[in-house]
Design a protein around this motif. Structure first.
Motif: not given
Length: 317
Positions: A16, A108, A140, A144, A246, A248
């Motif tokens: 990530l 990413r 981010r 997180v 994943d 976001m």
């Protein structure tokens, strides 16, 4: 005796990062467009290296997914067994909508400029053969967390369990070895409504404490379940099936837009679809995931992420 060519997977398990671009495209309806796209996809590994070399510490990666509607046009390969379009899931109160998309590029890295440069070169190579369905820039958020204030992705598999959860093996499907299914959904949040709840009410909906991310006890079988419980899939033999998220945050405060881009990878598409069914229809039916009262799904698309070996060879089909 012929030697089996080793299968190399795409970087689905890339860490990530601080920023990501989620790019969904449709392919124009012409033979030339398909030919151009094949060539671009076959060159993805080279393009990735060209951009990643600019900063080897930036964890740059790009994962490419191919949609059900275009699989047969784009490849000469047999379809992965579970590949189909995202099915609309209509609950009593909320609906998981199904939206179009032929290609997904999950780009990413730790640097927004690298993502930008990759996308610029990619679109140049695609050379007008595609139409942009959606582009979302994720980031981010603190430690997180999503924009609802909770840590996201806690249930992700770690270590060797990652590949066991996301990569198709020969025993799963001989036509999808080294690949993975991926589902994407954009959720828009009603932050004003969410913030009107007490912290305890929010925690009850999520199933975890807000400050330190500790799991709360599950509700009885016939009562309202938390998001954490509804998104945990256990089969008839008692085995829990993980997916790799994943997710976001994305948004624009000046435009009043706040959201979460959900992206989930799995070796078994039914696992993810069952999770969404439990969320939108409820378990038991009628008791939907209460997070949906404050987070509205505005997209929903399914793709198959073929192995890097398959992508590299697309131009020779």
């Amino acid at each position: 005796m012929s030697r089996r060519v080793p299968i190399e997977s795409q970087r689905i398990d890339a860490p990530l990062t601080s920023t990501a671009t989620f790019l969904v495209l449709s392919i124009n309806d012409s033979a030339d467009a398909v030919k151009t796209v094949r060539s671009a996809l076959a060159g993805i590994s080279g393009l990735t290296k060209n951009v990643a070399i600019r900063d080897l510490n930036a964890s740059f990666a790009c994962t490419v997914g191919i949609g059900s509607q275009v699989w047969d046009r784009l490849t000469s390969l047999q379809r992965p067994e579970e590949l189909h379009s995202f099915p609309e899931i209509k609950g009593k109160t909320h609906t998981a909508v199904s939206t179009p998309g032929d290609l997904l590029f999950h780009i990413r890295s730790e640097r927004r400029d690298l993502n930008f440069e990759f996308e610029r070169q990619l679109m140049e190579q695609l050379d007008g053969s595609v139409k942009v369905i959606d582009e979302t820039i994720g980031f981010r958020y603190f430690d997180v967390r999503d924009l609802l204030g909770f840590v996201d992705g806690t249930a992700n598999p770690v270590g060797a369990a990652i590949n066991d959860s996301i990569l198709v093996t020969e025993s799963d499907d001989a036509h999808g070895i080294g690949g993975s299914y991926v589902v994407i959904q954009k959720y828009l949040h009603d932050l004003k409504g969410w913030k009107s709840l007490t912290t305890e009410q929010q925690e009850s909906i999520i199933g975890r404490t807000k400050s330190d991310n500790m799991e709360l006890d599950d509700a009885p079988a016939d009562k309202q379940k938390s998001h954490k419980t509804l998104s945990t899939i256990v089969d008839e033999d008692g085995n829990e099936h993980d997916i790799l998220r994943d997710n976001m945050p994305f948004g624009s405060p000046s435009a009043g837009e706040f959201g979460t881009y959900f992206i989930g990878y799995t070796k078994k598409l039914w696992v993810l679809e069952k999770m969404l069914l439990r969320m939108f229809v409820g378990e038991p039916p009628g008791l939907h995931d209460k997070i949906l009262d404050y987070s509205r799904a505005v997209t929903g698309t399914t793709f198959f992420v073929p192995s890097a070996t398959v992508l590299d060879a697309l131009d020779s089909d």
